[in-house]
Enzyme design. Structure first.
Site, short mmCIF file in Angstrom:
data_model
loop_
_atom_site.label_atom_id
_atom_site.label_comp_id
_atom_site.label_asym_id
_atom_site.label_seq_id
_atom_site.Cartn_x
_atom_site.Cartn_y
_atom_site.Cartn_z
N ALA A 41 -6.76 9.10 4.82
CA ALA A 41 -6.36 8.35 3.62
C ALA A 41 -7.55 8.04 2.72
O ALA A 41 -8.57 7.53 3.19
CB ALA A 41 -5.68 7.05 4.02
N GLY A 46 -13.66 4.81 6.72
CA GLY A 46 -14.12 6.05 7.34
C GLY A 46 -14.03 7.24 6.41
O GLY A 46 -14.94 8.06 6.33
N CYS A 47 -12.92 7.34 5.69
CA CYS A 47 -12.73 8.48 4.79
C CYS A 47 -13.68 8.42 3.60
O CYS A 47 -14.14 9.45 3.12
CB CYS A 47 -11.27 8.54 4.32
SG CYS A 47 -10.13 8.83 5.70
N THR A 48 -13.99 7.21 3.16
CA THR A 48 -14.96 7.04 2.07
C THR A 48 -16.34 7.47 2.55
O THR A 48 -17.05 8.21 1.85
CB THR A 48 -14.98 5.58 1.58
OG1 THR A 48 -13.67 5.26 1.07
CG2 THR A 48 -16.02 5.38 0.49
N ALA A 51 -16.37 11.33 2.81
CA ALA A 51 -16.37 11.97 1.49
C ALA A 51 -17.72 11.81 0.80
O ALA A 51 -18.24 12.75 0.21
CB ALA A 51 -15.25 11.39 0.62
#
Length: 155
Positions: A41, A46-48, A51
């Protein structure tokens, strides 16, 4: 559980909308190597981190002939906000039906905080110039993954 891809498998083709709703296909990358990564998401910690790690290493990856594409179930509008907030300069693609996630084995049962849940399995693939899987990595960690990937690929 969806079947996992292995080295040498043909990469399942896809055409998905990017953060601006423009269609992007895996075929657009034929003739170049591309890192395709799946994340749960946009705008989550974590995804930030993941990325931003790709963003911060994009020049070196590009110099090594590698493009980067991120795919999540988020809608394009959420991806656009994420891209703009984090100054991401590589395509983020939207797969709300999770068809591409499933085709790549990146959606299914996983363990989260000790519980079995169904969701996006954080995964990264290196697709070669011919569209074959050169490297398939499942259940990768958000933090430190790009550094490990660079080390493994000698970039």
């Amino acid at each position: 559980m969806t079947e996992r891809l292995a080295e040498g498998d043909p990469a399942p083709d896809f055409t998905l909308p990017d953060a601006d709703g423009k269609p992007v296909s895996l075929a657009d990358y034929r003739g170049r190597k591309v890192i395709v990564y799946f994340y749960p998401a946009a705008s989550t910690p974590g995804c930030t981190k993941q990325a931003c790690d790709f963003r911060d290493n994009l020049a070196e990856l590009g110099d090594a002939g590698l493009d980067v594409v991120g795919i999540s179930p988020d809608k394009p509008a959420k991806l656009a906000k994420f891209r703009d907030a984090q100054d991401l300069t590589f395509p983020l693609l939207s797969d709300p039906d999770r068809e591409v996630l499933q085709a790549w084995g990146a959606f299914g049962e996983k363990t989260m905080y000790g519980k079995k849940v169904t969701g996006v399995i954080r995964s990264t693939f290196l697709v070669d110039e011919e569209g074959k899987i050169e490297k398939a990595m499942y259940n990768v960690r958000a933090t430190g993954h790009v550094a490990k990937l660079r080390k493994d690929l000698k970039v």
